[in-house]
Design a protein around this motif. Sequence first.
Motif, PDB file in Angstrom:
ATOM      1  N   THR A 121      39.620  44.103  39.514  1.00  0.00           N
ATOM      2  CA  THR A 121      39.533  44.197  40.971  1.00  0.00           C
ATOM      3  C   THR A 121      40.265  43.051  41.658  1.00  0.00           C
ATOM      4  O   THR A 121      41.053  43.267  42.569  1.00  0.00           O
ATOM      5  CB  THR A 121      38.057  44.220  41.420  1.00  0.00           C
ATOM      6  OG1 THR A 121      37.428  45.364  40.831  1.00  0.00           O
ATOM      7  CG2 THR A 121      37.938  44.315  42.934  1.00  0.00           C
ATOM      8  N   ASP A 122      40.035  41.823  41.207  1.00  0.00           N
ATOM      9  CA  ASP A 122      40.635  40.666  41.874  1.00  0.00           C
ATOM     10  C   ASP A 122      41.139  39.677  40.823  1.00  0.00           C
ATOM     11  O   ASP A 122      40.379  38.843  40.328  1.00  0.00           O
ATOM     12  CB  ASP A 122      39.617  39.994  42.789  1.00  0.00           C
ATOM     13  CG  ASP A 122      40.239  38.949  43.705  1.00  0.00           C
ATOM     14  OD1 ASP A 122      41.313  38.417  43.351  1.00  0.00           O
ATOM     15  OD2 ASP A 122      39.668  38.656  44.769  1.00  0.00           O
ATOM     16  N   TRP A 132      48.595  36.813  44.439  1.00  0.00           N
ATOM     17  CA  TRP A 132      49.015  38.211  44.286  1.00  0.00           C
ATOM     18  C   TRP A 132      50.531  38.330  44.171  1.00  0.00           C
ATOM     19  O   TRP A 132      51.068  39.439  44.087  1.00  0.00           O
ATOM     20  CB  TRP A 132      48.508  39.054  45.449  1.00  0.00           C
ATOM     21  CG  TRP A 132      47.040  39.354  45.354  1.00  0.00           C
ATOM     22  CD1 TRP A 132      46.019  38.618  45.858  1.00  0.00           C
ATOM     23  CD2 TRP A 132      46.429  40.478  44.705  1.00  0.00           C
ATOM     24  NE1 TRP A 132      44.801  39.201  45.569  1.00  0.00           N
ATOM     25  CE2 TRP A 132      45.021  40.356  44.868  1.00  0.00           C
ATOM     26  CE3 TRP A 132      46.920  41.585  44.006  1.00  0.00           C
ATOM     27  CZ2 TRP A 132      44.118  41.276  44.362  1.00  0.00           C
ATOM     28  CZ3 TRP A 132      46.028  42.519  43.500  1.00  0.00           C
ATOM     29  CH2 TRP A 132      44.644  42.361  43.681  1.00  0.00           C
ATOM     30  N   SER A 143      45.747  46.157  39.598  1.00  0.00           N
ATOM     31  CA  SER A 143      44.382  46.022  40.095  1.00  0.00           C
ATOM     32  C   SER A 143      43.854  47.361  40.592  1.00  0.00           C
ATOM     33  O   SER A 143      44.616  48.198  41.093  1.00  0.00           O
ATOM     34  CB  SER A 143      44.350  45.001  41.238  1.00  0.00           C
ATOM     35  OG  SER A 143      43.119  45.051  41.935  1.00  0.00           O
ATOM     36  N   ASP A 144      42.540  47.549  40.471  1.00  0.00           N
ATOM     37  CA  ASP A 144      41.898  48.742  41.036  1.00  0.00           C
ATOM     38  C   ASP A 144      41.127  48.393  42.309  1.00  0.00           C
ATOM     39  O   ASP A 144      40.168  49.067  42.680  1.00  0.00           O
ATOM     40  CB  ASP A 144      40.968  49.403  40.015  1.00  0.00           C
ATOM     41  CG  ASP A 144      39.834  48.481  39.548  1.00  0.00           C
ATOM     42  OD1 ASP A 144      39.812  47.296  39.955  1.00  0.00           O
ATOM     43  OD2 ASP A 144      38.976  48.937  38.778  1.00  0.00           O
ATOM     44  N   THR A 292      48.824  47.255  42.889  1.00  0.00           N
ATOM     45  CA  THR A 292      47.584  47.978  43.171  1.00  0.00           C
ATOM     46  C   THR A 292      47.919  49.463  43.224  1.00  0.00           C
ATOM     47  O   THR A 292      49.096  49.844  43.263  1.00  0.00           O
ATOM     48  CB  THR A 292      46.957  47.549  44.516  1.00  0.00           C
ATOM     49  OG1 THR A 292      47.909  47.803  45.562  1.00  0.00           O
ATOM     50  CG2 THR A 292      46.594  46.070  44.505  1.00  0.00           C
TER      51      THR A 292
END
Length: 325
Positions: A121-122, A132, A143-144, A292
């Motif tokens: 996630t992060d 990022w 990432s999800d 993402t």
Amino acid sequence: MTTLSKKALLTLSALTLAMSASFGALAESVKSVAVTAIVEHPALDSVRDGVLDALKEAGYSEGKNLKWQYQSAQGNTGTAAQIARKFIGDQPDAIVAIATPSAQAAVAGTKRIPIVFSAVTDPVEGQLTPSWEASGTNVTGVSDVLELGKQMELVKQIVPNATRIGMVFNPGEANSVAVVTALKKILPQYGLTLVEAAAPRSVDVGTAARSLVGKVDVIYTNTDNNVVSAYEALVKVGNDMKIPLIASDTDSVKRGAIAALGVNYRELGQQTGRIVVRILNGEKPGDIKPETSENIQLFVNLAAAEKQGVTLSPELLDSAAEVIR
């Protein structure tokens, strides 16, 4: 030595050199990819399969030009560290680490072997990458992460009068802690307050869910691996006590959540696999910005809604990518 025997020896030597070169080229053309996951559940299994899809699409085939390894830590962070050490010792061309704990174990073990994380996630909060942006290190991935505002809009759409939202999560998983922190900041905008229930192990999920009975109007679950791997325990509480369950993992809808607005994990794996292919083709992971997923889909389960005392609007059903009956 006769001229004939000299010629034969030279021919044999030439053949030997040619065969050695051929075998050397073959060995060099075989790429090795090692995949580690913190636990096996439908979402993470879909990521793994998606990675293999992308490798096959790029022309990599197990037993020919691809050495493929996969191991699951079965939810144990100590085992995840052991798998990471084993894979690092194997010196593959790339390690794919599915979910934050497995990615953290791999990143802690090597600064040289390319690591591609997925279903994290992060990555910044998980200390996998400094930002990022392209990291300049041996780490990149997919990432999800989901926009929590849209998740809460879905909650209010399904349970309009909700004021208290429960969340079962593993306080030892960085992803989940980050989600809890973010939720606390945005929930007042939606007239909601958060009630937390800790589940440090998968076996704790049912007990944690029962602790929320009478305290919440709805339960929201993120992609916490402990929770997702024991989702049926959560569903039993939701069904028995008429507490609506809303997830962020679309695979959880098939298992008994009313709805989820989330990523397609097979596609997330394919996206991850395409990054792996770029690395196998010579790109440096540190030059590849973490990605993402932009393909967010709504899944709904009519049977679950009925069991948990909720009626879904026609508008919501019309907007769903998949309706399970």
